[in-house]
Design a protein around this motif. Sequence first.
Motif, short mmCIF file in Angstrom:
data_model
loop_
_atom_site.label_atom_id
_atom_site.label_comp_id
_atom_site.label_asym_id
_atom_site.label_seq_id
_atom_site.Cartn_x
_atom_site.Cartn_y
_atom_site.Cartn_z
N GLY B 83 18.89 15.87 -26.05
CA GLY B 83 18.47 16.63 -27.22
C GLY B 83 19.56 16.71 -28.27
N SER B 84 19.77 17.92 -28.71
CA SER B 84 20.62 18.18 -29.87
C SER B 84 22.08 17.82 -29.63
CB SER B 84 20.49 19.68 -30.18
OG SER B 84 21.59 20.16 -30.87
N SER B 85 22.82 17.66 -30.74
CA SER B 85 24.25 17.36 -30.63
C SER B 85 25.08 18.64 -30.51
CB SER B 85 24.71 16.57 -31.86
OG SER B 85 24.70 17.40 -33.00
N ARG B 86 24.40 19.78 -30.47
CA ARG B 86 25.11 21.06 -30.46
C ARG B 86 26.12 21.14 -29.32
NH1 ARG B 86 19.54 24.26 -29.03
NH2 ARG B 86 18.91 22.97 -30.77
N GLU B 87 27.40 21.22 -29.68
CA GLU B 87 28.45 21.37 -28.68
C GLU B 87 28.36 22.76 -28.06
OE1 GLU B 87 31.80 19.02 -29.98
OE2 GLU B 87 33.12 20.64 -29.30
N HIS B 88 27.60 23.62 -28.73
CA HIS B 88 27.35 24.97 -28.22
C HIS B 88 26.87 24.92 -26.77
CE1 HIS B 88 26.95 24.83 -32.55
NE2 HIS B 88 26.95 26.15 -32.67
N ALA B 89 26.19 23.83 -26.39
CA ALA B 89 25.71 23.71 -25.01
C ALA B 89 26.90 23.64 -24.04
CB ALA B 89 24.83 22.47 -24.87
N VAL B 90 27.90 22.84 -24.41
CA VAL B 90 29.11 22.77 -23.56
C VAL B 90 29.86 24.09 -23.62
CG1 VAL B 90 31.29 21.56 -23.16
CG2 VAL B 90 29.30 20.27 -23.99
N TRP B 91 29.97 24.67 -24.81
CA TRP B 91 30.72 25.94 -24.92
C TRP B 91 30.06 27.04 -24.10
CZ3 TRP B 91 30.37 25.41 -30.93
CH2 TRP B 91 31.19 24.34 -31.35
N ALA B 92 28.73 27.09 -24.11
CA ALA B 92 28.03 28.13 -23.35
C ALA B 92 28.34 27.98 -21.86
CB ALA B 92 26.53 28.04 -23.61
N ILE B 93 28.30 26.74 -21.38
CA ILE B 93 28.56 26.49 -19.96
C ILE B 93 30.02 26.78 -19.62
CG2 ILE B 93 28.66 24.70 -18.18
CD1 ILE B 93 26.19 23.40 -19.53
N ARG B 94 30.91 26.29 -20.48
CA ARG B 94 32.34 26.54 -20.25
C ARG B 94 32.64 28.03 -20.34
NH1 ARG B 94 36.50 23.59 -24.21
NH2 ARG B 94 35.58 25.11 -25.64
N GLY B 95 31.97 28.69 -21.32
CA GLY B 95 32.17 30.13 -21.50
C GLY B 95 31.69 30.92 -20.31
N ALA B 96 30.70 30.38 -19.58
CA ALA B 96 30.22 31.03 -18.36
C ALA B 96 31.15 30.72 -17.19
CB ALA B 96 28.80 30.58 -18.05
N LYS B 97 32.26 30.07 -17.47
CA LYS B 97 33.33 29.75 -16.50
C LYS B 97 32.89 28.75 -15.43
CE LYS B 97 36.21 32.97 -18.21
NZ LYS B 97 35.64 33.10 -19.56
N VAL B 98 31.88 27.96 -15.76
CA VAL B 98 31.47 26.88 -14.86
C VAL B 98 32.59 25.84 -14.85
CG1 VAL B 98 29.81 24.99 -14.58
CG2 VAL B 98 29.02 27.27 -15.23
N ALA B 99 32.93 25.32 -13.66
CA ALA B 99 34.05 24.38 -13.55
C ALA B 99 33.66 22.97 -13.95
CB ALA B 99 34.58 24.38 -12.12
N ALA B 100 32.43 22.57 -13.64
CA ALA B 100 32.00 21.21 -13.97
C ALA B 100 30.48 21.14 -13.84
CB ALA B 100 32.64 20.19 -13.03
N VAL B 101 29.89 20.16 -14.51
CA VAL B 101 28.47 19.86 -14.30
C VAL B 101 28.41 18.52 -13.56
CG1 VAL B 101 26.23 19.40 -15.35
CG2 VAL B 101 27.74 21.10 -16.37
N ILE B 102 27.61 18.50 -12.50
CA ILE B 102 27.40 17.29 -11.72
C ILE B 102 25.93 16.93 -11.88
CG2 ILE B 102 27.45 16.31 -9.38
CD1 ILE B 102 29.38 19.06 -9.04
N ALA B 103 25.66 15.72 -12.36
CA ALA B 103 24.26 15.34 -12.57
C ALA B 103 24.05 13.88 -12.24
CB ALA B 103 23.85 15.61 -14.02
N GLY B 104 22.81 13.52 -12.00
CA GLY B 104 22.47 12.13 -11.74
C GLY B 104 22.88 11.24 -12.90
N SER B 105 22.64 11.75 -14.11
CA SER B 105 23.11 11.09 -15.31
C SER B 105 23.14 12.10 -16.44
CB SER B 105 22.20 9.90 -15.68
OG SER B 105 20.90 10.37 -15.94
N PHE B 106 23.82 11.75 -17.52
CA PHE B 106 23.96 12.65 -18.66
C PHE B 106 23.46 11.99 -19.94
CE2 PHE B 106 27.07 14.23 -15.70
CZ PHE B 106 27.02 15.60 -15.86
N ALA B 107 22.93 12.81 -20.84
CA ALA B 107 22.63 12.32 -22.17
C ALA B 107 23.95 12.06 -22.89
CB ALA B 107 21.80 13.34 -22.94
N ARG B 108 23.93 11.08 -23.77
CA ARG B 108 25.17 10.57 -24.35
C ARG B 108 25.99 11.62 -25.11
NH1 ARG B 108 27.27 8.78 -28.91
NH2 ARG B 108 25.51 9.55 -30.10
#
Lengths: 420, 179
Positions: B83-108
């Motif tokens: 979806g969107s290019s909003r880096e807010h998605a990474v900031w929200a996850i990082r802000g929730a103190k998540v250490a990493a995202v592990i996925a089958g694949s990622f959107a670019r």
Amino acid sequence: MAMTITEKILAVHSGNESVKAGQLINADIDVVMCHDVTTPAAISMLAERGLDRVFDSEKIVVTPDHFQPAKDIKSAELHKRLDDWCKKHKIKHYYPLGKAGVCHALLPEQGHVRPGEVIVGGDSHTCTYGAFGAFSTGVGSTDLAAAIATGQLWFRVPSSIKFELSGKLSPAVYSKDIVLEVIRRIGTDGARYMAMEFAGDGLADLSMEARMTITNMAIEAGGKNGIMAVDEVTRAYLAEHLKDKADFTVYESDADAEYVRCEEIDCAALEPMVAFPHLPSNGKAISEAAGLAMDQSYIGSCTNGRIEDLRIAAEILKGRQVAIRTIVVPATPEIWKQAMDEKLFDVFYDAGCVVSAPTCGACLGGFMGILAAGEKCVSTTNRNFVGRMGSPKSEVYLASPATAAASAVEGKLTDPRKYL
Amino acid sequence: MQIRSTEKFCELQTRQNGRLDMGKSHVYKRDNINTDEIIPARYLNMDAEEELARHCMEDIDTEFVAKVAAGDFIVAGEDFGCGSSREHAVWAIRGAKVAAVIAGSFARIFYRNAINCGFLVVELPGAVQKISNGDELEIDARGGKLKNVTRKEVYEFTPLPDFALEIIEAGGLLKKIAE
């Protein structure tokens, strides 16, 4: 070495004679597109690191469009941060309220897109400009900040998928239906990390507006960029719109360039399409979709908010009444003026629609047409994810302006062919 | 780079939970988890990480913010972050103190944004089959090894290219440019 258009542009911009898919490069950027959601953060990041500078105040185009006019105090503050920064750095191409328009309609219209260039923007639909034979891709705020400060970004050269379009579209079938079919066929990640190159006779009859609808949605198939070769239609548009710098370089894919996949689309065989919730790849032909009751119709956005789109909608709405809430959003002030001059607003008013100022608005669930829980909206926009236009319990059905207008008249998903 | 045992996350874990054995998985057995679900656009009128973190994953899991602890992991299917290019998605996850995202694949764009922010993303085919909700994980980002402590299994993955790991280790692209 045989190369695609995308590879040729990236080679020239990275100082290489040739590049190949997978290669990591550092490329010079010709245009950086900035708007009100992702740029204020980029500006703050630069300031915090003592990098408060712009690489070229004439190569940055700024249009606060998502929450325009400011919808609340917080978005007003985003606009203020952007405004202060534009003034401080004397950004030449700054389009504040009154000039501001939905970025991907505004930049080509105002002559900021040239073939052969590398364009990045802090918005995923920046891939739109590929319709002009440019390499153009969406980035996040950190990349945007790096591009603003240095005029360069790292890229992995994408491999390419080729879409060979043939045949003429039937009446009431449009480029939106082509791209919904493309995404239906390859899925939302079918072109992940890849360039989507559109070619073939089927393109020749399409206006630049119609072509932009296709490249606009490349991201919905996961594409890094969408791209089309330059032809007479492109040149005519550019002759009308380019202002201060009218020269450009045209690149074409070599006949033996490498593609990871080729898809053929017979445009003549296409029906109007509707993408069902909650993925743009859930496309169905209107014959399988017609009859589902809707609560709202939305005609606008960077995908389908251009003058041609408004004319198509007006043709159907003329002399008829809408049965559901219908919101028309001309994408830029020039489109708004043109629509007014052509008396399209009279048609929309008489039909019972409302016309808003240019904005991204409800397309991304910002404002100006948000959905309540349980509501369904047929929309000319590009995404139908959960909660995209409002409540996480609402639903968005993506379609062409003709299908959205016909559905507005009947209050349910409707085949536009019966009205055209 | 040992993600679970980095000083930063140990310190966060100690401070927030008073214990060091966190690093639990929050598994979403779904493909195409998109940026609108990770951080809905109704919150895009702000960009402060701590504010965004309060709404992280809100439209896919309203309980997420309440149950996530510092150093935890998000595990998902294919095309995470589309979806969107909003880096807010990474900031929200990082802000929730998540250490990493592990996925089958990622959107670019999400993948690129994560690297640029200095946030670790691990592409592990079949991640949602290998990892169950609550499993404790340890990641060796450079070695390309993910240890499922709960299941006592080790999975190999292709590490990020060196230049991307360098950006992550520097704390993000802009820190690297500033240097």
